[in-house]
Design a protein around this motif. Sequence first.
Motif, PDB file in Angstrom:
ATOM      1  N   LEU A 475       0.819  -1.210   0.000  1.00  0.00           N
ATOM      2  CA  LEU A 475       0.000   0.000   0.000  1.00  0.00           C
ATOM      3  C   LEU A 475       0.855   1.264   0.000  1.00  0.00           C
ATOM      4  CD1 LEU A 475      -2.902  -0.827   2.497  1.00  0.00           C
ATOM      5  CD2 LEU A 475      -3.096  -0.420   0.043  1.00  0.00           C
ATOM      6  N   ASN A 476       2.058   1.166   0.588  1.00  0.00           N
ATOM      7  CA  ASN A 476       2.951   2.322   0.663  1.00  0.00           C
ATOM      8  C   ASN A 476       3.992   2.342  -0.452  1.00  0.00           C
ATOM      9  OD1 ASN A 476       2.541   3.950   3.418  1.00  0.00           O
ATOM     10  ND2 ASN A 476       2.049   1.790   3.774  1.00  0.00           N
ATOM     11  N   GLY A 477       3.790   1.494  -1.462  1.00  0.00           N
ATOM     12  CA  GLY A 477       4.692   1.491  -2.608  1.00  0.00           C
ATOM     13  C   GLY A 477       6.078   0.966  -2.309  1.00  0.00           C
ATOM     14  N   ILE A 478       6.192   0.084  -1.320  1.00  0.00           N
ATOM     15  CA  ILE A 478       7.488  -0.450  -0.890  1.00  0.00           C
ATOM     16  C   ILE A 478       7.579  -1.917  -1.285  1.00  0.00           C
ATOM     17  CG2 ILE A 478       8.949  -0.933   1.112  1.00  0.00           C
ATOM     18  CD1 ILE A 478       7.539   1.401   2.528  1.00  0.00           C
ATOM     19  N   ASP A 479       8.718  -2.322  -1.823  1.00  0.00           N
ATOM     20  CA  ASP A 479       8.912  -3.724  -2.189  1.00  0.00           C
ATOM     21  C   ASP A 479       8.863  -4.593  -0.939  1.00  0.00           C
ATOM     22  OD1 ASP A 479       9.827  -5.994  -3.900  1.00  0.00           O
ATOM     23  OD2 ASP A 479      11.578  -5.867  -2.580  1.00  0.00           O
ATOM     24  N   PRO A 480       7.927  -5.551  -0.860  1.00  0.00           N
ATOM     25  CA  PRO A 480       7.765  -6.332   0.374  1.00  0.00           C
ATOM     26  C   PRO A 480       9.019  -7.095   0.794  1.00  0.00           C
ATOM     27  CG  PRO A 480       5.893  -6.665  -1.091  1.00  0.00           C
ATOM     28  CD  PRO A 480       6.922  -5.916  -1.876  1.00  0.00           C
ATOM     29  N   GLU A 481       9.718  -7.690  -0.155  1.00  0.00           N
ATOM     30  CA  GLU A 481      10.889  -8.476   0.212  1.00  0.00           C
ATOM     31  C   GLU A 481      12.000  -7.575   0.762  1.00  0.00           C
ATOM     32  OE1 GLU A 481      14.125 -11.562  -1.802  1.00  0.00           O
ATOM     33  OE2 GLU A 481      12.142 -11.311  -2.699  1.00  0.00           O
ATOM     34  N   SER A 482      12.212  -6.425   0.119  1.00  0.00           N
ATOM     35  CA  SER A 482      13.236  -5.496   0.616  1.00  0.00           C
ATOM     36  C   SER A 482      12.868  -4.986   2.003  1.00  0.00           C
ATOM     37  CB  SER A 482      13.394  -4.323  -0.354  1.00  0.00           C
ATOM     38  OG  SER A 482      13.840  -4.765  -1.614  1.00  0.00           O
ATOM     39  N   TYR A 483      11.582  -4.733   2.215  1.00  0.00           N
ATOM     40  CA  TYR A 483      11.139  -4.257   3.523  1.00  0.00           C
ATOM     41  C   TYR A 483      11.360  -5.328   4.590  1.00  0.00           C
ATOM     42  CZ  TYR A 483       7.982  -3.307   7.395  1.00  0.00           C
ATOM     43  OH  TYR A 483       7.466  -3.147   8.646  1.00  0.00           O
ATOM     44  N   LEU A 484      10.949  -6.569   4.316  1.00  0.00           N
ATOM     45  CA  LEU A 484      11.124  -7.637   5.299  1.00  0.00           C
ATOM     46  C   LEU A 484      12.600  -7.878   5.592  1.00  0.00           C
ATOM     47  CD1 LEU A 484       8.432 -10.204   4.081  1.00  0.00           C
ATOM     48  CD2 LEU A 484       8.299  -8.680   6.053  1.00  0.00           C
ATOM     49  N   ARG A 485      13.454  -7.788   4.575  1.00  0.00           N
ATOM     50  CA  ARG A 485      14.890  -7.957   4.790  1.00  0.00           C
ATOM     51  C   ARG A 485      15.415  -6.883   5.743  1.00  0.00           C
ATOM     52  NH1 ARG A 485      16.647  -6.712   0.065  1.00  0.00           N
ATOM     53  NH2 ARG A 485      16.392  -8.787  -0.842  1.00  0.00           N
ATOM     54  N   ASN A 486      14.967  -5.655   5.520  1.00  0.00           N
ATOM     55  CA  ASN A 486      15.413  -4.545   6.354  1.00  0.00           C
ATOM     56  C   ASN A 486      14.948  -4.734   7.798  1.00  0.00           C
ATOM     57  OD1 ASN A 486      15.700  -1.692   7.370  1.00  0.00           O
ATOM     58  ND2 ASN A 486      16.334  -1.390   5.245  1.00  0.00           N
ATOM     59  N   VAL A 487      13.683  -5.129   7.969  1.00  0.00           N
ATOM     60  CA  VAL A 487      13.148  -5.345   9.317  1.00  0.00           C
ATOM     61  C   VAL A 487      13.871  -6.485  10.017  1.00  0.00           C
ATOM     62  CG1 VAL A 487      11.127  -6.109  10.612  1.00  0.00           C
ATOM     63  CG2 VAL A 487      10.878  -4.380   8.832  1.00  0.00           C
ATOM     64  N   LEU A 488      14.071  -7.594   9.324  1.00  0.00           N
ATOM     65  CA  LEU A 488      14.687  -8.766   9.939  1.00  0.00           C
ATOM     66  C   LEU A 488      16.147  -8.528  10.313  1.00  0.00           C
ATOM     67  CD1 LEU A 488      13.035 -11.494   7.703  1.00  0.00           C
ATOM     68  CD2 LEU A 488      12.769 -11.272  10.184  1.00  0.00           C
ATOM     69  N   SER A 489      16.792  -7.597   9.642  1.00  0.00           N
ATOM     70  CA  SER A 489      18.183  -7.279   9.990  1.00  0.00           C
ATOM     71  C   SER A 489      18.271  -6.409  11.243  1.00  0.00           C
ATOM     72  CB  SER A 489      18.870  -6.573   8.818  1.00  0.00           C
ATOM     73  OG  SER A 489      18.303  -5.289   8.602  1.00  0.00           O
ATOM     74  N   ARG A 490      17.121  -5.835  11.690  1.00  0.00           N
ATOM     75  CA  ARG A 490      17.136  -4.926  12.831  1.00  0.00           C
ATOM     76  C   ARG A 490      16.331  -5.397  14.035  1.00  0.00           C
ATOM     77  NH1 ARG A 490      16.497   1.131  10.433  1.00  0.00           N
ATOM     78  NH2 ARG A 490      17.360   0.832   8.348  1.00  0.00           N
ATOM     79  N   ILE A 491      15.237  -6.107  13.797  1.00  0.00           N
ATOM     80  CA  ILE A 491      14.208  -6.259  14.819  1.00  0.00           C
ATOM     81  C   ILE A 491      14.681  -7.004  16.059  1.00  0.00           C
ATOM     82  CG2 ILE A 491      13.251  -8.411  13.882  1.00  0.00           C
ATOM     83  CD1 ILE A 491      10.448  -7.233  14.540  1.00  0.00           C
ATOM     84  N   ALA A 492      15.635  -7.933  15.925  1.00  0.00           N
ATOM     85  CA  ALA A 492      16.070  -8.713  17.087  1.00  0.00           C
ATOM     86  C   ALA A 492      16.673  -7.831  18.169  1.00  0.00           C
ATOM     87  CB  ALA A 492      17.064  -9.786  16.657  1.00  0.00           C
ATOM     88  N   GLU A 493      17.311  -6.729  17.790  1.00  0.00           N
ATOM     89  CA  GLU A 493      17.960  -5.853  18.756  1.00  0.00           C
ATOM     90  C   GLU A 493      17.244  -4.516  18.899  1.00  0.00           C
ATOM     91  OE1 GLU A 493      21.989  -5.505  17.470  1.00  0.00           O
ATOM     92  OE2 GLU A 493      22.588  -7.432  18.315  1.00  0.00           O
ATOM     93  N   HIS A 494      16.113  -4.353  18.225  1.00  0.00           N
ATOM     94  CA  HIS A 494      15.437  -3.054  18.246  1.00  0.00           C
ATOM     95  C   HIS A 494      14.654  -2.885  19.542  1.00  0.00           C
ATOM     96  CE1 HIS A 494      14.180   0.501  15.949  1.00  0.00           C
ATOM     97  NE2 HIS A 494      13.053   0.413  16.641  1.00  0.00           N
ATOM     98  N   PRO A 495      14.729  -1.716  20.190  1.00  0.00           N
ATOM     99  CA  PRO A 495      13.982  -1.496  21.442  1.00  0.00           C
ATOM    100  C   PRO A 495      12.481  -1.651  21.208  1.00  0.00           C
ATOM    101  CG  PRO A 495      15.616   0.236  21.104  1.00  0.00           C
ATOM    102  CD  PRO A 495      15.559  -0.552  19.839  1.00  0.00           C
ATOM    103  N   ILE A 496      11.833  -2.406  22.090  1.00  0.00           N
ATOM    104  CA  ILE A 496      10.414  -2.693  21.921  1.00  0.00           C
ATOM    105  C   ILE A 496       9.574  -1.427  22.036  1.00  0.00           C
ATOM    106  CG2 ILE A 496      10.038  -3.178  24.359  1.00  0.00           C
ATOM    107  CD1 ILE A 496       8.431  -5.070  21.404  1.00  0.00           C
ATOM    108  N   ASN A 497      10.032  -0.453  22.826  1.00  0.00           N
ATOM    109  CA  ASN A 497       9.246   0.776  22.988  1.00  0.00           C
ATOM    110  C   ASN A 497       9.385   1.723  21.804  1.00  0.00           C
ATOM    111  OD1 ASN A 497      11.897   1.436  23.489  1.00  0.00           O
ATOM    112  ND2 ASN A 497      11.459   2.773  25.240  1.00  0.00           N
ATOM    113  N   ARG A 498      10.192   1.336  20.807  1.00  0.00           N
ATOM    114  CA  ARG A 498      10.326   2.129  19.569  1.00  0.00           C
ATOM    115  C   ARG A 498      10.016   1.272  18.351  1.00  0.00           C
ATOM    116  NH1 ARG A 498      16.260   3.565  20.378  1.00  0.00           N
ATOM    117  NH2 ARG A 498      16.142   3.870  18.122  1.00  0.00           N
ATOM    118  N   ILE A 499       9.186   0.265  18.563  1.00  0.00           N
ATOM    119  CA  ILE A 499       8.919  -0.691  17.486  1.00  0.00           C
ATOM    120  C   ILE A 499       8.248  -0.030  16.296  1.00  0.00           C
ATOM    121  CG2 ILE A 499       6.635  -1.412  18.299  1.00  0.00           C
ATOM    122  CD1 ILE A 499       9.380  -3.717  16.883  1.00  0.00           C
TER     123      ILE A 499
END
Length: 519
Positions: A475-499
Amino acid sequence: MVASRATLPDLDGLDPNELKALIILQHELIESRDGELERLKLLIAKLQRMRFGRSSEKLDRQIEQLELQLEALQQNDAEKVAALPEPLASAEQQARPARRPLPAHLPREVRTYLPKQKACPDCGGELKHLGEDISEMLEIESIRFKVIRQVRPKLACGCCDRIVQAEAPSRPIARGVAGPGLLAHVLASKFADHLPLYRQSEIYARQGVELDRSTLADWVCGTSQLFEPLVEALRRHVMAAQKLHADDTPVPVLAPGNGKTKTGRLWTYVRDDRPAGDQTPPAVWFAYTPDRKGEHPQAHLDKFKGTLQADAYAGFEQIYETGRIQEAACWAHVRRKFYDIQVAHKSLVAAEALERIGALYAVERDINGRSPEERREVRNARSRPLLESLKQWLDETLVKLSKKSDTAMAVRYALGRWEALLRYCDDGHLEIDNNAAERALRAVALGRKNYLFAGSDRGGESAAAIYSLIGTAKLNGIDPESYLRNVLSRIAEHPINRIQELLPWNLARDVAADSPHAA
């Protein structure tokens, strides 16, 4: 059946009242027969459209269904292991076949992680190379596999024998060999490109990389759990809207124990005010339920206040009764009923209805993207007279139709929801139809044709989470695979209060920069 000539009474001997009664009876029988013929033609037309494009290779289809059932069971096993306490889960995983070494023929990219300390943290002495720990993680770039060799040198103090070493970099799935790019590729292939896991396994095998379906199922389960806080942030964003589009679709789910399937539901709730000139990021949230009881949308919408654009599902009625949520009906549903009749037997009434409804849509095309105030003004000036004329024509037409005909049913459907169908004229934020929700469900419908069913209720919940992120990225014009790759490279260490920082629109710039298609 209409009476035959042999069973007719002596018409000459009948008095006027008896003759009149006979004529009325014959008329009712003919009307009933014509209505049944109309319904049969409509049903045949629908079935023919459903049949179009289906495969005739029954054997291949049976094999495919068995493959899919095996995949679903494997994913179900992965979900059960993930739900166990850590000691039991570890024991269960150890009982599985030993992990194969990563293929030696793949290119290696060595990344060395030096400790932050430049000198011994205890005495300040010089650090000397003592050894190193090496681990490998499987990664993918487009369709080219590679192995990332992570090297962490051990440095020892020459004065006091203190050893220092960089911490092991986090992985999306603890102790997993899959890198964020590979995980994103598996998820996007299944939930955006509708490619079942067993087919993906076959594709990877052709490149010399053996990845069992059970392994891929573990990854789907693990990533969906990792996404839970992010999906919850997405849900809050969707439910904060003043207007939502809602719809649902059936999802076959493998019933435990007997290998058969039951029918679950995927519900979609879409926030998208761009047609009314709003710049708020659009988003879609999916929810899975094991059945279609009205209590589920009531729970989903418990905190929502505003207008719900949806179909005529009876489960929404209790929601509207509270007065907290207003109903806005869908003109596309009205149009579709007349369209099916027109396709079935070229009805003049259906043709005129389609032409009148088409004039309403022509107004919408002219005001798309304008402010709510402008939209309301134009609708009251141009659409409302068309609606008043349409209402009068429907009333006049209904009395001329057989009560049991499909055309009469379509007319009654429109008239029965007239107030809700008019609501979009009074509020420029609303749309003429619920197509935003139906578009969101297309990915589910396409995927359902390929992988047929979810492995369990937990598998349905996993699918809902991943569909939410992929649908919102689109919906936001973003490639889903590129977006998921970006999220998965960060989310394990990302602060939960800034999710919320990892929601698609907040990562759009980073995703564009990391995309393989970026200049």
